[in-house]
Motif scaffolding. Structure first.
Motif, PDB file in Angstrom:
ATOM      1  N   ILE A   1      47.263  71.243  98.398  1.00 16.74           N
ATOM      2  CA  ILE A   1      47.545  71.968  97.147  1.00 16.74           C
ATOM      3  C   ILE A   1      46.224  72.326  96.449  1.00 16.74           C
ATOM      4  O   ILE A   1      46.051  73.435  95.938  1.00 16.74           O
ATOM      5  N   ALA A   2      45.275  71.387  96.476  1.00 15.92           N
ATOM      6  CA  ALA A   2      43.970  71.639  95.845  1.00 15.92           C
ATOM      7  C   ALA A   2      43.249  72.804  96.526  1.00 15.92           C
ATOM      8  O   ALA A   2      42.649  73.653  95.863  1.00 15.92           O
ATOM      9  N   ARG A   3      43.331  72.869  97.856  1.00 15.18           N
ATOM     10  CA  ARG A   3      42.689  73.991  98.567  1.00 15.18           C
ATOM     11  C   ARG A   3      43.348  75.321  98.194  1.00 15.18           C
ATOM     12  O   ARG A   3      42.676  76.347  98.097  1.00 15.18           O
ATOM     13  N   ASN A   4      44.682  75.284  97.962  1.00 14.78           N
ATOM     14  CA  ASN A   4      45.373  76.508  97.528  1.00 14.78           C
ATOM     15  C   ASN A   4      44.813  76.988  96.192  1.00 14.78           C
ATOM     16  O   ASN A   4      44.601  78.180  95.980  1.00 14.78           O
ATOM     17  N   PHE A   5      44.587  76.050  95.269  1.00 12.92           N
ATOM     18  CA  PHE A   5      44.010  76.408  93.962  1.00 12.92           C
ATOM     19  C   PHE A   5      42.611  77.000  94.138  1.00 12.92           C
ATOM     20  O   PHE A   5      42.263  78.002  93.510  1.00 12.92           O
TER      21      PHE A   5
END
Length: 442
Positions: free
Chosen positions: A24-28
Motif C-alpha cells: 500500500i505504501a508503494r502505491n502511495f
C-alpha cells in the motif's frame, strides 16, 4: 516539491499485514506521496488493523490519538482485518476519516481525493464473499529480510477464529507472480525472504477461490529454491496437516530453505482440538515434529498454543503442558484465548476465568523460556551461518543463524546485511548467544 503530501503507516498484527502495508505504501509513493515515519507529522496516517486479540482493538484508539497529537488536521484511514469486521465501530472513533474493508484497502489512493476531515468516518467495506480476488504483496521494511505474501484467506472453520470473516476464502498468487516478486526482492539486495499468508500450506487454490489447486505448496517451495540472489528462504507458519513429508525432506536438502518451522498446535488435548475444529489430532503433530528431527536434528521448531479455550479444565490444560514439555521443540508463542464476536466458541460453555487463563499463560511462557534455553545450549560449540541485522542495540549488532538462534557481537556497521560463518561460543546473560567469526561468506 514542497507541495508533496506526506503519508505515514502503522501496522498491527501479523507478518502478512506488514507485507500488505508495504505494498500500500508503494502505491502511495507511485501516486507522488512521500512516506515518513509514523512519529513524524504527516498529511495522511494509515493504520493497518488486526482483529486477532482484544489488545489489538484497544491499541487502535491509542494509535489514532497519537496521530491526532502529531497533526490534528491529518486525514486518518483504517484498513485491514478489524476494519472489515467492525467498520462502523472504527468509523466512530474520534479522528478517523475513512475505513476500508478487505477488497478496498489496495485501492486506498482512489478514495483519497479530498483530505479534509470528516465528522464521521466514511466506510467502504464489502460483504466478505466479495473478497475473491488476490492482491500480491511483499514488505521490504529493513534491508535484511522481506515478507513475501503468497496466499490469502482461509477455508478452515476453527471455532475461535475471525480470520475467514475478515479475509475471505483461501486464494493464492500465481506461481509466475510469486517468482517475479522474489526476483524483485533479490535485486534490492535483500538476503532473506519469509513466506507469509493466512494458511500458506493451502497454496495453489485459484484466484477466484476455485477449490482446484493450480500448484501445490511443495511445487512453490521447489520453484523458489531456484531463484538467483536469495540466500535464505524461511517458511513462516504452516498448519501441521498441510506440512507434508515431501516438503520436510526437500527443506532438509535445499539450497536456500532454512531449518526453521513454525507450526500452530493450539492445544495438546485432543478434546480441545476437536472443540476448536482443528484438522488434526496431537498424534499427527508429534509425527511432524519427529519427522523434522529425523532429517534435520538441529532444526528450530516454534509452536503456537492457545490457553483458556472454553471447556479447558485443569486436567485438559495439563495434557497440553505435559505434551509440550515432552515434545522436542524450540520455543512457544502463547496466546490467551479471547472471545470474538460471530465465532462458535463465543457460545460455548465452560468459560475459563480470566485469572486462570493468565496463570496458564504464565506457565507456558515459562516452559517456552526453558525450551529455548535448552535449544540454544544444544547449539553451543557448533558452526553456523549468521545474517546480521541493521540496528545498533546498546553497542551490539544482532543476527540470526539459519536455525533461528539469536546471536550478538559488538556493533560494527560493516556487518549489516552480511552473512558470516561463525562458531557459537556461549549464552549471554540476556539469552542471546556469543560467537566467534570463522570467515566471511557473502
Amino acid at each position: 516539491m514542497e507541495n508533496r503530501k506526506k503519508v505515514a503507516f502503522y501496522t498491527l498484527g501479523c507478518k502478512l499485514n506488514f507485507s500488505e502495508t508495504s505494498t500500500i505504501a508503494r502505491n502511495f509513493q507511485d501516486e507522488g506521496f512521500d512516506r515518513v515515519n509514523f512519529e513524524e507529522v504527516a498529511d495522511i496516517y494509515v493504520i493497518n488493523t488486526c482483529s486477532v486479540t482484544e489488545n489489538a482493538d484497544k491499541q487502535f484508539k491509542q494509535i489514532v490519538k497519537k496521530a491526532m497529537k502529531l497533526n490534528d488536521k491529518a486525514f486518518v484511514a483504517a484498513v485491514g482485518c478489524y476494519a472489515q469486521l467492525k467498520p462502523e465501530e472504527l468509523a466512530s472513533v474520534d479522528g478517523v476519516d475513512l475505513v476500508l474493508g478487505a477488497t478496498e484497502k489496495f485501492k486506498i489512493t482512489d478514495y483519497i481525493n479530498d483530505l479534509s476531515k470528516n465528522d464521521m468516518g466514511e466506510v467502504h467495506s464489502c460483504e466478505i464473499e466479495e473478497a475473491d480476488f488476490y492482491v500480491g504483496s511483499y514488505s521490504i521494511g529493513d534491508r535484511t529480510r522481506a515478507f513475501l505474501k503468497v496466499q490469502d484467506g482461509c477455508d478452515y472453520k476453527c471455532t475461535y477464529c475471525t480470520i475467514p470473516l475478515a479475509r475471505g476464502i483461501s486464494r493464492s498468487d500465481t506461481m509466475e507472480n510469486v517468482m517475479k516478486n522474489a526476483k524483485e526482492i533479490s535485486e534490492r539486495g535483500i538476503k532473506e525472504i519469509v513466506l507469509t499468508g493466512v494458511n500458506i500450506g493451502d497454496y495453489g487454490k485459484g484466484e477466484f477461490g476455485n477449490k482446484k489447486h493450480e500448484h501445490t505448496f511443495y511445487e512453490l517451495v521447489q520453484a523458489l529454491d531456484k531463484v538467483d540472489g536469495i540466500e535464505r528462504l524461511r517458511i513462516s507458519s504452516i498448519e501441521p496437516n498441510l506440512l507434508k513429508n515431501e516438503t520436510i525432506d526437500f527443506v532438509s536438502q535445499s539450497r536456500t530453505f532454512v531449518p526453521h518451522f513454525h507450526i500452530p498446535l493450539q492445544s495438546g488435548s485432543n478434546t480441545i482440538l476437536k472443540k476448536m475444529k482443528r484438522r488434526y489430532l496431537r498424534e499427527l503433530y508429534a509425527e511432524r515434529v519427529a519427522k523434522i528431527r529425523e532429517v534435520m536434528p538441529d532444526a528450530c521448531i516454534g509452536v503456537d498454543v492457545i490457553v483458556g479455550f472454553p471447556g479447558e479444565t485443569d486436567e485438559l490444560f495439563l495434557e497440553t503442558y505435559n505434551f509440550l514439555n515432552e515434545l522436542d521443540i524450540s520455543y512457544l508463542h502463547v496466546f490467551t484465548y479471547s472471545e470474538r464476536d460471530n465465532t462458535e466458541a463465543m457460545a460455548m460453555e465452560g468459560v475459563v476465568p480470566a485469572n486462570v487463563r493468565a496463570k496458564r499463560s504464565k506457565m507456558l511462557r515459562g516452559l517456552s523460556v526453558k525450551k529455548r534455553r535448552a535449544f540454544y545450549e544444544s547449539q553451543i560449540g557448533l558452526d553456523r551461518t549468521v545474517l546480521f541485522e541493521g540496528e545498533n542495540k546498546e553497542g551490539y549488532i544482532h543476527g540470526f543463524t539459519e536455525n533461528y538462534v539469536k546471536v550478538k557481537t559488538p556493533w560494527n556497521p560493516e556487518l549489516v546485511n552480511t552473512l558470516h560463518h561463525v562458531n557459537l561460543t556461549k549464552i549471554d546473560e540476556d539469552g542471546s548467544v556469543r560467537m566467534e567469526f570463522l570467515n566471511v561468506l557473502v
